[in-house]
Design a protein around this motif. Structure first.
Motif, PDB file in Angstrom:
ATOM      1  N   TRP A   8      -1.405   6.002  12.088  1.00 36.97           N
ATOM      2  CA  TRP A   8      -1.144   5.967  10.648  1.00 36.97           C
ATOM      3  C   TRP A   8      -1.889   7.121  10.006  1.00 36.97           C
ATOM      4  CZ3 TRP A   8       2.561   3.459   8.353  1.00 36.97           C
ATOM      5  CH2 TRP A   8       2.528   3.306   6.950  1.00 36.97           C
ATOM      6  N   GLU A  26      -0.187   1.253  14.486  1.00 40.01           N
ATOM      7  CA  GLU A  26      -1.069   1.885  13.493  1.00 40.01           C
ATOM      8  C   GLU A  26      -2.495   1.900  13.993  1.00 40.01           C
ATOM      9  OE1 GLU A  26      -0.952   0.389   9.436  1.00 40.01           O
ATOM     10  OE2 GLU A  26       1.225   0.098   9.548  1.00 40.01           O
ATOM     11  N   TYR A  85       6.814  -7.060   4.383  1.00 40.97           N
ATOM     12  CA  TYR A  85       5.495  -6.427   4.429  1.00 40.97           C
ATOM     13  C   TYR A  85       4.448  -7.367   3.861  1.00 40.97           C
ATOM     14  CZ  TYR A  85       2.060  -2.713   3.451  1.00 40.97           C
ATOM     15  OH  TYR A  85       0.937  -1.914   3.392  1.00 40.97           O
ATOM     16  N   ASN A  87       5.898  -6.182   9.049  1.00 42.68           N
ATOM     17  CA  ASN A  87       4.621  -5.482   9.209  1.00 42.68           C
ATOM     18  C   ASN A  87       3.456  -6.332   8.736  1.00 42.68           C
ATOM     19  OD1 ASN A  87       3.046  -2.808   9.529  1.00 42.68           O
ATOM     20  ND2 ASN A  87       2.483  -3.513   7.481  1.00 42.68           N
ATOM     21  N   GLU A  88       2.511  -6.592   9.624  1.00 43.47           N
ATOM     22  CA  GLU A  88       1.253  -7.268   9.296  1.00 43.47           C
ATOM     23  C   GLU A  88       1.469  -8.515   8.454  1.00 43.47           C
ATOM     24  OE1 GLU A  88      -1.593  -4.635   7.550  1.00 43.47           O
ATOM     25  OE2 GLU A  88      -1.813  -3.492   9.390  1.00 43.47           O
ATOM     26  N   HIS A 114       7.956   1.752   5.691  1.00 41.54           N
ATOM     27  CA  HIS A 114       7.957   0.336   6.006  1.00 41.54           C
ATOM     28  C   HIS A 114       9.272  -0.250   5.534  1.00 41.54           C
ATOM     29  CE1 HIS A 114       3.827  -0.254   7.290  1.00 41.54           C
ATOM     30  NE2 HIS A 114       3.336   0.268   6.204  1.00 41.54           N
ATOM     31  N   ARG A 167      -5.251   3.069  -4.231  1.00 40.46           N
ATOM     32  CA  ARG A 167      -6.245   4.017  -3.722  1.00 40.46           C
ATOM     33  C   ARG A 167      -6.820   4.848  -4.863  1.00 40.46           C
ATOM     34  NH1 ARG A 167      -7.068   1.858   1.296  1.00 40.46           N
ATOM     35  NH2 ARG A 167      -5.043   1.095   1.993  1.00 40.46           N
ATOM     36  N   PHE A 223       0.136   9.818   1.337  1.00 39.28           N
ATOM     37  CA  PHE A 223       1.236   9.286   0.515  1.00 39.28           C
ATOM     38  C   PHE A 223       0.679   8.557  -0.700  1.00 39.28           C
ATOM     39  CE2 PHE A 223       0.733   4.846   1.826  1.00 39.28           C
ATOM     40  CZ  PHE A 223       0.021   4.995   3.017  1.00 39.28           C
ATOM     41  N   TYR A 233     -11.602  -0.020   8.937  1.00 37.11           N
ATOM     42  CA  TYR A 233     -11.863  -1.270   8.209  1.00 37.11           C
ATOM     43  C   TYR A 233     -12.737  -2.186   9.059  1.00 37.11           C
ATOM     44  CZ  TYR A 233      -7.856   0.127   5.332  1.00 37.11           C
ATOM     45  OH  TYR A 233      -6.993   0.804   4.519  1.00 37.11           O
ATOM     46  N   LYS A 252      -4.797   8.785   4.742  1.00 41.75           N
ATOM     47  CA  LYS A 252      -4.837   8.684   6.200  1.00 41.75           C
ATOM     48  C   LYS A 252      -3.892   9.671   6.889  1.00 41.75           C
ATOM     49  CE  LYS A 252      -6.619   4.020   6.249  1.00 41.75           C
ATOM     50  NZ  LYS A 252      -6.327   3.645   4.843  1.00 41.75           N
ATOM     51  N   ASP A 272       0.847  -1.191   0.000  1.00 39.96           N
ATOM     52  CA  ASP A 272       0.000   0.000   0.000  1.00 39.96           C
ATOM     53  C   ASP A 272       0.888   1.247   0.000  1.00 39.96           C
ATOM     54  OD1 ASP A 272      -2.195   1.668   0.073  1.00 39.96           O
ATOM     55  OD2 ASP A 272      -2.383   1.584   2.246  1.00 39.96           O
ATOM     56  N   ASN A 276      -3.121   7.497  -0.515  1.00 44.16           N
ATOM     57  CA  ASN A 276      -3.681   7.048   0.753  1.00 44.16           C
ATOM     58  C   ASN A 276      -3.881   8.325   1.579  1.00 44.16           C
ATOM     59  OD1 ASN A 276      -3.752   6.264   3.585  1.00 44.16           O
ATOM     60  ND2 ASN A 276      -3.172   4.212   2.915  1.00 44.16           N
ATOM     61  N   TYR A 324      -7.353  -1.365  13.033  1.00 44.86           N
ATOM     62  CA  TYR A 324      -8.137  -0.348  12.318  1.00 44.86           C
ATOM     63  C   TYR A 324      -9.593  -0.357  12.753  1.00 44.86           C
ATOM     64  CZ  TYR A 324      -4.262   1.277   9.608  1.00 44.86           C
ATOM     65  OH  TYR A 324      -3.073   1.879   9.250  1.00 44.86           O
TER      66      TYR A 324
HETATM   67  C1  GCB Z   1      -1.889  -1.081   7.158  1.00 45.25           C
HETATM   68  C2  GCB Z   1      -0.535  -1.086   6.586  1.00 45.25           C
HETATM   69  C3  GCB Z   1      -0.195   0.236   5.956  1.00 45.25           C
HETATM   70  C4  GCB Z   1      -1.383   0.722   5.137  1.00 45.25           C
HETATM   71  C5  GCB Z   1      -2.530   0.962   6.078  1.00 45.25           C
HETATM   72  C6  GCB Z   1      -3.795   1.431   5.366  1.00 45.25           C
HETATM   73  O1  GCB Z   1      -2.234  -1.863   7.982  1.00 45.25           O
HETATM   74  O2  GCB Z   1       0.455  -1.462   7.498  1.00 45.25           O
HETATM   75  O3  GCB Z   1       0.928   0.075   5.136  1.00 45.25           O
HETATM   76  O4  GCB Z   1      -1.089   1.853   4.391  1.00 45.25           O
HETATM   77  O5  GCB Z   1      -2.830  -0.226   6.739  1.00 45.25           O
HETATM   78  O6  GCB Z   1      -3.953   2.603   5.125  1.00 45.25           O
HETATM   79  O7  GCB Z   1      -4.638   0.578   5.070  1.00 45.25           O
END
Ligand code: GCB
Length: 612
Positions: A560, A515, A389, A427-428, A367, A570, A565, A491, A582, A199, A580, A487
């Motif tokens: 986050w 995050e 990632y 990450n995740e 990341h 997106r 970015f 989400y 956020k 992402d 994105n 999230y």
């Molecule tokens: C996440 C990821 C991050 C994404 C973010 C998102 O969990 O670690 O890289 O950009 O969510 O905005 O969905």
């Protein structure tokens, strides 16, 4: 298979011998291969190769392979000119356009915005070292893989888009008109790091500076200097010489602390040291740096180093022996106001300035390893990460070898940066046995580096029932600090859900919520239930901050994210348009309402942090 990928595979095959040890033999595997980059290059004689480089965009790899897909004996790497008017040569770097180095290629030319593939870089330079000295070409980073030629001879390859590497070119230079050619390729691959799906947009190019560096025959290749973990009156570490054939004396000096020691290396050029030194501890509140010099024969290098200790005790993170709450924010390495990869000290300072305005004492550099301008400029605590990632090729030994090498290169580059307190190995990542084995190897490598930093990873959670969330990823057992991405409210339900949940963690360790967040387009307004509005995002922050404060063991947060970015995932027209959203700040620097919400919370938490 291209020549470059054949070479890369041969290199990986050799490394796989190290990486593919039988299950259960983790601790017995050899340490990862030493990083090739030199430390202290800024303190050395040399020249910068930053500036315009000629480029040829080559999606078909025509500079390397012919129409039968066979390696060319003569390709663009020759940087040739026709010898007479009849010779056929179908490229000419000198008449090709230029791109700035350092810089990503995607944001320098509109036609390259989402370009993935090969671009050839070329420039000429003059350099005449002193007789007997050695010379290296050092790259800050080449995204994603690079092959380098000097005067038509191949120097080698490098894989991994965010860490430095060097090639020795002693005896290969001519005093005038050296040609350096670099094939840079940012094609996504399932076996690479990152892999196919991210992402964020993974910019290509020579994204960090390039230098020609001159050293004496025997020189200080690398060193670690830090406070003893259990004795703040003692400085200790190691020094590693290159070129030393016999035991050699090295003097380490901290003039402002009037502390000095001379040690003798072993036959391999390695020595450990420990000596008393009274230094004021480094912290975000008092980021004091000391000049440290290393002298070995005629070699003399210096660095500016902060001294601090970091550790954990139960659920506490300790900085200089005192419990600390991390008020953070996550960042991508994108330049505020300009877009594209952040490349300069000013880019780093602009991002860090915003984080300070928020009241942060901590940043999560997501990341992948950000440039060393960032870790040098940071008067904040830093979480540093490698691009392991989401879903990657967990069972592929080449992928593991690449991850180990990228981690080693990152650790080596930043080992003397007081700001960096956390190494994140992923990450995740989806829980499975091969994945956990892969990541545990990286945890072991990070610990084996011996710099005393804490090891973490951003993990996921699951629901035990509708109101109870559990964090029990088996990797947590191997970590010092448990990172948690969640999230809730974006989400996962709507923001009001935050108030209904209670959190549990299987580990009695510090937790950092690495995050949470929600998209909002700056200037887009609605009520608190209108997706993508500033009001929704601000409300989500209020509810999230109240929820995370109730997580047992919470010792930090890095929502986050600081700035919107670029992300091809997106597409929503008029709102995302490839970004994105956020960020607490839009890419042009406009602050959204949630910026203030977090700033107010951090003001309160600076006085009285949540602690359960
Ligand atoms: C996440 C990821 C991050 C994404 C973010 C998102 O969990 O670690 O890289 O950009 O969510 O905005 O969905």
């Amino acid at each position: 298979m291209t020549m470059a990928s054949a070479a890369a595979r041969a290199m990986f095959a050799a490394m796989a011998l190290v990486a593919a040890a039988p299950a259960g033999a983790r601790a017995a595997t050899a340490p990862p291969p030493a990083a090739t980059a030199l430390a202290f290059t800024d303190a050395r004689a040399g020249i910068s190769l930053d500036g315009p480089w000629h480029v040829i965009v080559d999606p078909y790899e025509n500079g390397l392979i012919d129409y039968r897909s066979q390696p060319r004996a003569h390709g663009y790497f020759d940087d040739a000119k026709p010898k007479d008017r009849s010779e056929l040569i179908e490229y000419d770097f000198a008449r090709s356009p230029t791109l700035a180095v350092p810089g990503d290629w995607n944001t320098q030319r509109p036609d390259l915005l989402y370009y993935e593939g090969t671009i050839w870089y070329q420039r000429r330079f003059d350099f005449a070292p002193r007789a007997g000295n050695r010379v290296f070409v050092q790259f800050g980073a080449a995204a994603q893989r690079a092959t380098v030629w000097l005067n038509g001879k191949r120097l080698g390859d490098h894989e991994g888009g965010f860490t430095p590497f060097a090639f020795e070119v002693t005896g290969r230079l001519v005093p005038r008109g050296n040609s350096i050619v670099v094939k840079v390729d940012n094609t996504r691959r399932a076996d690479a790091l990152p892999a196919l799906n991210t992402d964020w947009w993974n910019y290509g190019g020579l994204t960090r500076g390039v230098r020609v560096v001159e050293t004496p025959p025997v020189f200080v290749r690398d060193a670690l200097v830090q406070l003893g973990p259990d004795d703040a009156g003692q400085v200790r570490g190691f020094v590693r010489l290159d070129g030393a054939r016999a035991a050699t004396r090295v003097t380490i000096d901290i003039p402002e602390a009037r502390a000095t020691i001379t040690v003798t290396t072993d036959g391999a050029g390695h020595a450990r040291f420990a000596f008393p030194a009274r230094v004021a501890p480094w912290s975000p509140a008092s980021p004091r740096l000391y000049e440290v010099t290393f002298r070995a024969g005629v070699d003399h290098v210096r660095d500016r180093v902060g001294f601090r200790t970091v550790g954990v005790r139960g659920r506490d993170i300790l900085l200089n022996g005192k419990p600390m709450f991390l008020r953070g924010i996550s960042l991508h390495e994108e330049a505020l106001g300009r877009g594209g990869r952040a490349t300069t000290r000013a880019d780093a300072e602009a991002l860090l300035g915003l984080a300070k305005e928020l009241g942060c004492n901590f940043v999560r550099l997501a990341h992948y390893p950000h440039g060393d301008e960032m870790t040098r400029a940071a008067e904040l605590l830093v979480w540093s990460e490698i691009p392991v990632y989401w879903t990657i090729a967990w069972s592929n030994p080449d992928t593991l070898a690449s991850a180990r090498r990228q981690l080693t290169e990152e650790l080596a580059r930043d080992r003397n940066r007081a700001s960096v307190i956390l190494w994140s190995v992923g990450n995740e990542t989806p829980v499975s046995e091969p994945r956990t084995r892969f990541l545990r190897t990286l945890v072991d490598d990070a610990r084996a580096a011996g710099d005393g930093r804490l090891v973490t990873a951003a993990l996921e959670h699951h629901y035990v029932d509708a109101r109870t969330v559990m964090l029990d990823d088996p990797l947590g057992a191997a970590l010092d600090v448990v990172g948690l991405n969640e999230y809730v409210g974006w989400y996962d339900g709507l923001p009001a859900k935050c108030a209904t949940l209670s959190w549990r963690c299987a580990y009695d360790k510090p937790i950092v919520v690495s995050e949470f967040g929600a998209d909002a387009k700056a200037g887009h307004h609605g009520d608190a239930l209108t997706r993508f509005s500033e009001e929704f995002q601000a409300d989500l922050y209020r509810q999230q901050l109240a929820m995370v404060a109730r997580i047992p063991g919470l010792r930090g947060v890095s929502p986050w994210i600081l700035v919107d970015f670029r992300s091809p995932r997106r597409p929503l027209p008029g709102i995302q348009d490839g970004w994105n959203r956020k960020g607490l700040v839009a890419e042009d620097g406009t602050k959204k309402q949630a910026f203030e919400v977090l700033r107010d919370a951090y003001r309160a938490w600076a006085a009285s942090p949540p602690s359960r």
